[in-house]
Write a protein that holds these residues in place. Structure first.
Motif, PDB file in Angstrom:
ATOM      1  N   ALA A   1       0.850  -1.193   0.000  1.00  0.00           N
ATOM      2  CA  ALA A   1       0.000   0.000   0.000  1.00  0.00           C
ATOM      3  C   ALA A   1       0.886   1.244   0.000  1.00  0.00           C
ATOM      4  O   ALA A   1       2.101   1.168  -0.189  1.00  0.00           O
ATOM      5  N   GLY A   2       0.271   2.404   0.190  1.00  0.00           N
ATOM      6  CA  GLY A   2       1.025   3.646   0.317  1.00  0.00           C
ATOM      7  C   GLY A   2       1.857   3.985  -0.901  1.00  0.00           C
ATOM      8  O   GLY A   2       1.524   3.658  -2.039  1.00  0.00           O
ATOM      9  N   ILE A   3       2.976   4.658  -0.639  1.00  0.00           N
ATOM     10  CA  ILE A   3       3.881   5.099  -1.701  1.00  0.00           C
ATOM     11  C   ILE A   3       4.276   3.952  -2.622  1.00  0.00           C
ATOM     12  O   ILE A   3       4.311   4.098  -3.847  1.00  0.00           O
ATOM     13  N   GLN A   4       4.567   2.808  -2.035  1.00  0.00           N
ATOM     14  CA  GLN A   4       5.021   1.673  -2.834  1.00  0.00           C
ATOM     15  C   GLN A   4       3.953   1.221  -3.817  1.00  0.00           C
ATOM     16  O   GLN A   4       4.222   0.989  -5.000  1.00  0.00           O
ATOM     17  N   ALA A   5       2.712   1.116  -3.347  1.00  0.00           N
ATOM     18  CA  ALA A   5       1.615   0.726  -4.234  1.00  0.00           C
ATOM     19  C   ALA A   5       1.363   1.795  -5.292  1.00  0.00           C
ATOM     20  O   ALA A   5       1.087   1.485  -6.451  1.00  0.00           O
ATOM     21  N   ASP A   6       1.457   3.055  -4.890  1.00  0.00           N
ATOM     22  CA  ASP A   6       1.225   4.151  -5.830  1.00  0.00           C
ATOM     23  C   ASP A   6       2.215   4.108  -6.984  1.00  0.00           C
ATOM     24  O   ASP A   6       1.832   4.223  -8.161  1.00  0.00           O
ATOM     25  N   LEU A   7       3.490   3.964  -6.670  1.00  0.00           N
ATOM     26  CA  LEU A   7       4.514   3.969  -7.716  1.00  0.00           C
ATOM     27  C   LEU A   7       4.400   2.729  -8.613  1.00  0.00           C
ATOM     28  O   LEU A   7       4.606   2.818  -9.833  1.00  0.00           O
ATOM     29  N   LYS A   8       4.067   1.583  -8.029  1.00  0.00           N
ATOM     30  CA  LYS A   8       3.854   0.392  -8.842  1.00  0.00           C
ATOM     31  C   LYS A   8       2.686   0.603  -9.802  1.00  0.00           C
ATOM     32  O   LYS A   8       2.757   0.250 -10.993  1.00  0.00           O
ATOM     33  N   THR A   9       1.607   1.150  -9.291  1.00  0.00           N
ATOM     34  CA  THR A   9       0.415   1.360 -10.106  1.00  0.00           C
ATOM     35  C   THR A   9       0.685   2.314 -11.259  1.00  0.00           C
ATOM     36  O   THR A   9       0.341   2.028 -12.418  1.00  0.00           O
ATOM     37  N   VAL A  10       1.254   3.461 -10.946  1.00  0.00           N
ATOM     38  CA  VAL A  10       1.535   4.463 -11.974  1.00  0.00           C
ATOM     39  C   VAL A  10       2.445   3.881 -13.048  1.00  0.00           C
ATOM     40  O   VAL A  10       2.221   4.077 -14.256  1.00  0.00           O
ATOM     41  N   SER A  11       3.461   3.136 -12.633  1.00  0.00           N
ATOM     42  CA  SER A  11       4.378   2.518 -13.589  1.00  0.00           C
ATOM     43  C   SER A  11       3.659   1.478 -14.441  1.00  0.00           C
ATOM     44  O   SER A  11       3.868   1.403 -15.658  1.00  0.00           O
ATOM     45  N   ALA A  12       2.805   0.657 -13.815  1.00  0.00           N
ATOM     46  CA  ALA A  12       2.093  -0.386 -14.545  1.00  0.00           C
ATOM     47  C   ALA A  12       1.187   0.191 -15.624  1.00  0.00           C
ATOM     48  O   ALA A  12       0.945  -0.452 -16.649  1.00  0.00           O
ATOM     49  N   LEU A  13       0.703   1.406 -15.406  1.00  0.00           N
ATOM     50  CA  LEU A  13      -0.216   2.034 -16.356  1.00  0.00           C
ATOM     51  C   LEU A  13       0.480   3.012 -17.298  1.00  0.00           C
ATOM     52  O   LEU A  13      -0.175   3.774 -18.007  1.00  0.00           O
ATOM     53  N   GLY A  14       1.812   2.994 -17.306  1.00  0.00           N
ATOM     54  CA  GLY A  14       2.543   3.721 -18.327  1.00  0.00           C
ATOM     55  C   GLY A  14       2.844   5.172 -18.037  1.00  0.00           C
ATOM     56  O   GLY A  14       3.150   5.936 -18.962  1.00  0.00           O
ATOM     57  N   ALA A  15       2.798   5.564 -16.771  1.00  0.00           N
ATOM     58  CA  ALA A  15       3.146   6.936 -16.401  1.00  0.00           C
ATOM     59  C   ALA A  15       4.379   6.926 -15.497  1.00  0.00           C
ATOM     60  O   ALA A  15       4.822   5.867 -15.034  1.00  0.00           O
ATOM     61  N   TYR A  16       4.929   8.122 -15.263  1.00  0.00           N
ATOM     62  CA  TYR A  16       6.111   8.266 -14.404  1.00  0.00           C
ATOM     63  C   TYR A  16       5.657   8.717 -13.027  1.00  0.00           C
ATOM     64  O   TYR A  16       4.809   9.613 -12.893  1.00  0.00           O
ATOM     65  N   GLY A  17       6.231   8.127 -11.985  1.00  0.00           N
ATOM     66  CA  GLY A  17       5.844   8.460 -10.625  1.00  0.00           C
ATOM     67  C   GLY A  17       6.941   9.142  -9.842  1.00  0.00           C
ATOM     68  O   GLY A  17       8.069   8.657  -9.792  1.00  0.00           O
ATOM     69  N   ALA A  18       6.611  10.282  -9.231  1.00  0.00           N
ATOM     70  CA  ALA A  18       7.472  10.946  -8.252  1.00  0.00           C
ATOM     71  C   ALA A  18       6.777  10.837  -6.900  1.00  0.00           C
ATOM     72  O   ALA A  18       5.573  10.570  -6.836  1.00  0.00           O
ATOM     73  N   SER A  19       7.515  11.043  -5.812  1.00  0.00           N
ATOM     74  CA  SER A  19       6.908  10.789  -4.506  1.00  0.00           C
ATOM     75  C   SER A  19       7.338  11.772  -3.436  1.00  0.00           C
ATOM     76  O   SER A  19       8.452  12.293  -3.453  1.00  0.00           O
ATOM     77  N   VAL A  20       6.411  11.981  -2.505  1.00  0.00           N
ATOM     78  CA  VAL A  20       6.656  12.727  -1.267  1.00  0.00           C
ATOM     79  C   VAL A  20       6.190  11.837  -0.127  1.00  0.00           C
ATOM     80  O   VAL A  20       5.015  11.446  -0.077  1.00  0.00           O
ATOM     81  N   ILE A  21       7.091  11.482   0.779  1.00  0.00           N
ATOM     82  CA  ILE A  21       6.753  10.587   1.885  1.00  0.00           C
ATOM     83  C   ILE A  21       6.301  11.408   3.092  1.00  0.00           C
ATOM     84  O   ILE A  21       7.025  12.281   3.575  1.00  0.00           O
ATOM     85  N   THR A  22       5.079  11.123   3.566  1.00  0.00           N
ATOM     86  CA  THR A  22       4.511  11.865   4.694  1.00  0.00           C
ATOM     87  C   THR A  22       4.711  11.160   6.024  1.00  0.00           C
ATOM     88  O   THR A  22       4.633  11.788   7.079  1.00  0.00           O
ATOM     89  N   ALA A  23       4.914   9.853   5.978  1.00  0.00           N
ATOM     90  CA  ALA A  23       5.101   9.079   7.212  1.00  0.00           C
ATOM     91  C   ALA A  23       5.820   7.792   6.870  1.00  0.00           C
ATOM     92  O   ALA A  23       5.655   7.245   5.768  1.00  0.00           O
TER      93      ALA A  23
END
Length: 265
Positions: free
Chosen positions: A17-39
Motif C-alpha cells: 500500500a502507500g507510496i510503494q503501491a502508488d509507484l507500482k500502479t503508476v508505472s504499470a499504467l505507463g506513467a512516471y511516478g514521483a513521490s513525497v513521503i509523509t510518514a
C-alpha cells in the motif's frame, strides 16, 4: 510528454500500500511516478506496528523539490496522519494547477487507525475543496460526513453529493466494503452519478486497493483522459489486479493486489 504523477503518501514497508503501491500502479499504467513521503510506517500484511510522521518542513521541501524541477500532471494524496501534515500539504500544493486525486486514508486493512479525528476535520476543511476527485470507501465517507456508512446505491449517491457540497469537484464512492456478489463504485459529479460494476472476488489479498485505485485514476488524468474514462480504466485494471492477487502469496495476512498482472508472465 511523459505523463507524470506525484504521490504524497505514507511508506508501507510491506510494499502493498502507500507510496510503494502508488509507484507500482503508476508505472504499470505507463506513467512516471514521483513521490513525497509523509510518514514512515512499520507494517506487513498483518498489522501496523509503528508510525513515524515526517516533519512538515521536510514534507514541504519534498513537494517543492519535485514541483520546482519536474512537470507534474496530476497529484495523488494519500495518508497524512495529522492536522499539521494536512495543513502543510494544502499549502505546499496551493499553486499547482493540475488534477488532484484525494484518497482519504483513515484505517489500514489490518484495522489500525491512521487518521485521528482532528485530522479528519482538517482534511474536510483544507483538502477536500482542493480535490478534483475524492475517493472514499464507505467507512471513510461516513466519517467525513459524521454519518452512518451507506448501505445501498442510493445512499452512496446521496453521500457522494453531500461530499461534493464540501467542495470536491467529483466523488468516487467505492463499494468494496459493501455486500453482495457485485461491487459497485459510484462516480458522483455535477452531471449526476455513474456506476462502475465488477463481480466481487473472494480473496483476502486486497491490501492497498484504495491506494492503487486512486493512483490508477491519477495516472489516467495525467495522461489526458477524461475523468469518467480514467475511472473506468482504473476500475477494470484493479479488478484484474485483485483477481490475480492470490497467485503471488505475499505474507500471512491481507496480501497485496498484483499490480503487474498485465506485465508479468
Amino acid at each position: 510528454m511523459t505523463a507524470t504523477v506525484l504521490t504524497i503518501a505514507g511508506s508501507d514497508s510491506g510494499g502493498g500500500a502507500g507510496i510503494q503501491a502508488d509507484l507500482k500502479t503508476v508505472s504499470a499504467l505507463g506513467a512516471y511516478g514521483a513521490s513525497v513521503i509523509t510518514a514512515i510506517t512499520a507494517q506487513n500484511t498483518r498489522a501496523v506496528t509503528a508510525v513515524h510522521p515526517v516533519p512538515p518542513e521536510v514534507i514541504a521541501a519534498q513537494v517543492a523539490a519535485v514541483l520546482d524541477d519536474i512537470e507534474v500532471h496530476a497529484i495523488k494524496i494519500g495518508m497524512l496522519g495529522g492536522p499539521a501534515l494536512v495543513d502543510c500539504v494544502a499549502e505546499a500544493i496551493a499553486g499547482f494547477a493540475g488534477a488532484v486525486v484525494l484518497d482519504p486514508v483513515m484505517v489500514a486493512k489490518s484495522g489500525d487507525v491512521l487518521l485521528p479525528d482532528d485530522a479528519v476535520d482538517a482534511l474536510a476543511r483544507r483538502l477536500v475543496p482542493r480535490a478534483t476527485l475524492l475517493t472514499p470507501n464507505l467507512p471513510e465517507a461516513a466519517r467525513l460526513l459524521r454519518d452512518e456508512a451507506a448501505g445501498d446505491g442510493a445512499a452512496m449517491q446521496d453521500q457522494g453529493h453531500r461530499l461534493r457540497a464540501l467542495g470536491a469537484g467529483a466523488v468516487l464512492m467505492k463499494g468494496g466494503h459493501g455486500g453482495g456478489p457485485t461491487c459497485t463504485d459510484w462516480l458522483v459529479t455535477d452531471q449526476g452519478a455513474q456506476p462502475f460494476t465488477a463481480p466481487r472476488i473472494a480473496t483476502a489479498n486486497t491490501h492497498g486497493t484504495g491506494c492503487s485505485l486512486s493512483s490508477a485514476i491519477a495516472a489516467g488524468l495525467a495522461q489526458g483522459m477524461a475523468l469518467a474514462d480514467a475511472v473506468g480504466r482504473a476500475h477494470l485494471w484493479l479488478h484484474g489486479a485483485i483477481r490475480a492477487a492470490d497467485g503471488m502469496r505475499i505474507g500471512q495476512g491481507h496480501g497485496p493486489v498484483h499490480h503487474f498482472h498485465e506485465l508479468w508472465a
